[in-house]
Design an enzyme around this catalytic site. Structure first.
Site, PDB file in Angstrom:
ATOM      1  N   THR A  91     102.526  81.577  66.624  1.00  0.00           N
ATOM      2  CA  THR A  91     103.069  80.855  65.471  1.00  0.00           C
ATOM      3  C   THR A  91     102.085  79.815  64.945  1.00  0.00           C
ATOM      4  OG1 THR A  91     105.296  81.205  66.263  1.00  0.00           O
ATOM      5  CG2 THR A  91     105.006  79.382  64.758  1.00  0.00           C
ATOM      6  N   THR A 167     103.773  80.650  72.073  1.00  0.00           N
ATOM      7  CA  THR A 167     104.397  79.855  73.141  1.00  0.00           C
ATOM      8  C   THR A 167     105.217  80.680  74.134  1.00  0.00           C
ATOM      9  OG1 THR A 167     106.267  79.371  71.708  1.00  0.00           O
ATOM     10  CG2 THR A 167     104.525  77.722  71.806  1.00  0.00           C
ATOM     11  N   ASP A 168     105.702  81.864  73.708  1.00  0.00           N
ATOM     12  CA  ASP A 168     106.647  82.592  74.568  1.00  0.00           C
ATOM     13  C   ASP A 168     106.105  82.803  75.986  1.00  0.00           C
ATOM     14  OD1 ASP A 168     108.036  82.737  72.232  1.00  0.00           O
ATOM     15  OD2 ASP A 168     108.190  84.916  72.158  1.00  0.00           O
ATOM     16  N   LYS A 246     108.416  77.242  79.572  1.00  0.00           N
ATOM     17  CA  LYS A 246     109.114  77.111  78.291  1.00  0.00           C
ATOM     18  C   LYS A 246     110.607  77.077  78.606  1.00  0.00           C
ATOM     19  CE  LYS A 246     109.438  79.026  73.633  1.00  0.00           C
ATOM     20  NZ  LYS A 246     108.935  79.963  72.623  1.00  0.00           N
TER      21      LYS A 246
HETATM   22  N1  GLU Z   1     106.749  85.225  70.004  1.00  0.00           N
HETATM   23  C1  GLU Z   1     105.601  84.608  69.447  1.00  0.00           C
HETATM   24  C2  GLU Z   1     104.573  84.233  70.508  1.00  0.00           C
HETATM   25  O1  GLU Z   1     104.897  83.763  71.550  1.00  0.00           O
HETATM   26  C3  GLU Z   1     105.932  83.495  68.558  1.00  0.00           C
HETATM   27  C4  GLU Z   1     106.367  82.234  69.228  1.00  0.00           C
HETATM   28  C5  GLU Z   1     105.274  81.209  69.193  1.00  0.00           C
HETATM   29  O2  GLU Z   1     104.139  81.429  68.796  1.00  0.00           O
HETATM   30  O3  GLU Z   1     105.586  80.128  69.557  1.00  0.00           O
HETATM   31  O4  GLU Z   1     103.410  84.466  70.264  1.00  0.00           O
END
Ligand code: GLU
Length: 439
Positions: A91, A167-168, A246
């Site tokens: 993101t 972040t996932d 997370k």
């Molecule tokens: N699912 C995606 C990822 O982890 C988007 C969530 C994000 O970037 O925080 O890359």
């Protein structure tokens, strides 16, 4: 009714209320629903039957033509410390596509730098894209790509590396790099964001700038995560790579330390770095990084115990190289046949014992917080007798998974069972601090 198009800013009057937002494409399966993106960033669906009036208050902006070539990277001043930003996607490197409402990975590293000019005042920034992916798609091979790129930057004289990451699965990558980069003498900080960088409410600016501030204003060396401390936009936490997780799907302070305090708090606006943990490795640019990479062919599973479990779930891992059993609490699994309903539990114990003879099976607790204590109840004693290892570990299931994969990549199978419960990089603590719960 007017005929608004996706991307138009509209006002909708329904039988119940008046709502404004950006019109998105209707879902394929239900063309009678219109979807609006509200200013909060959330999408809502409205049944067309309920709409009394819909009017366009601002037509969709014309799509900007895609740039042929990225802008040249800003020239760095040679007096400043050197930070290399390695982008992997997520993101943080994305914009909202206002036509579909989805988030697409679109920014070039140069565009990100142009958006956060504070970074340029702190350090001489080098920035490149090493992948453009969501973190849920990361595999062991990507850990090796990241580790090799960090080693390249360290050898090239970087004073620190920032890795932008979705972040996932960021906490898995942080753990993987903490194991793969042995003796890294510079800070390597993973940074993500929960809101894309083109949004007013983005959290990426603080996370990135705080990471750069920490690199340039502390003596810390090693891998860490830098994310928001709370819901306001002033402080970020530097989190331990092997003891963080997370813990919320969407909050900007979703990453929390588990069983330990954070490493440090950084407030770039006030110009402060406060260490919250007692010890950390110190910078030593002359220390050559030793790469201890992942075997990309390994198959490691995670199996969560649950009510009404079947032995076939355990047997499914027969052809794997290792398994994390995410058991209950102190390290328990349903293995006691106590009445006419629990006959399956005998089979589960037998399946676990058979599996543990072939591959390492390491326990981790689905409680997340706390430590395994597999000598307290007979259930866990029976599991240990069946060959399940992990007693006294306070690692999260995710760190146990990464450690098991890394041990199997770098050590003999016979050594893995002993090493899984030995602290190698700060992944297992000696004592559980009472004040480290839900912080
Ligand atoms: N699912 C995606 C990822 O982890 C988007 C969530 C994000 O970037 O925080 O890359």
């Amino acid at each position: 009714m007017a005929n608004p198009k996706p991307g138009d800013f509209v006002e909708v009057i329904t039988t119940e209320e008046k709502i404004t937002g950006t019109l998105l494409q209707s879902p394929e399966l239900d063309k009678n629903i219109i979807i609006l993106k509200l200013s909060s960033g959330y999408n809502i669906g409205i049944d067309e039957k309920k709409i009394k009036k819909i009017s366009v208050t601002q037509p969709a902006p014309k799509a900007a033509p895609e740039k042929e070539k990225p802008a040249a990277a800003p020239k760095a001043s040679s007096m400043l410390p050197k930070i290399s930003i390695l982008h992997t996607g997520g993101t943080i490197a994305s914009k909202v596509d206002y036509r579909t409402g989805g988030v697409v990975a679109k920014f070039t590293p140069e565009e990100i730098l142009a958006m956060f000019p504070e970074l340029k005042g702190l350090a001489a920034i080098d920035s490149r894209l090493i992948r453009n992916m969501w973190s849920e798609d990361m595999r062991f091979a990507h850990y090796n790509v990241m580790a090799k790129e960090v080693a390249k930057e360290a050898a090239g004289g970087a004073d620190g590396v920032i890795i932008t990451h979705g972040t996932d699965a960021l906490h898995y990558s942080a753990a993987a790099l903490a194991f793969a980069l042995e003796n890294v003498g510079i800070p390597v900080i993973l940074v993500g964001s929960q809101r894309s960088s083109d949004r007013g409410s983005t959290d990426s600016a603080l996370n990135l700038v705080a990471a750069a501030y920490f690199i340039t204003h502390s003596d810390f060396a090693g891998v860490a995560i830098c994310m928001h401390e709370n819901l306001s936009d002033n402080a970020a936490l530097i989190l331990p790579p092997l003891k963080s997780r997370k813990m919320h799907t969407s909050r900007r302070d979703a990453f929390r330390p588990i069983n330990v305090p954070a490493i440090a708090r950084v407030d770039p606006e006030q110009g402060t770095v406060s260490f919250l943990s007692e010890k950390h490795a110190k910078k030593n640019k002359r220390s050559p990084v030793k790469l201890r990479l992942f075997n990309e062919a390994l198959k490691i599973g995670i199996l969560k115990t649950h009510p009404n479990m079947y032995a076939a779930e355990v047997a499914a891992y027969t052809r794997f190289d290792g398994l994390v059993l995410e058991g209950y609490a102190l390290g328990h699994a349903p293995i006691n046949a106590i009445d006419e309903h629990t006959g399956e539990h005998k089979k589960i114990l037998a399946a676990l014992a058979a599996l543990a003879k072939k591959i390492p099976v390491a326990m981790a607790s689905q409680c997340i917080y706390g430590r395994l204590q597999m000598n307290v109840y007979s259930t866990a004693r029976d599991l240990q007798a069946a060959g399940i290892v992990g007693n006294l570990s306070d690692m999260t299931p995710e760190t146990t998974f990464i450690k098991l994969a890394w041990l199997l990549s770098n050590y003999k199978k016979s050594e893995v069972k002993e090493l899984i419960t030995r602290n190698l990089r700060g992944e297992i603590t000696e004592r559980t601090e009472p004040n480290s719960f839900l912080i």
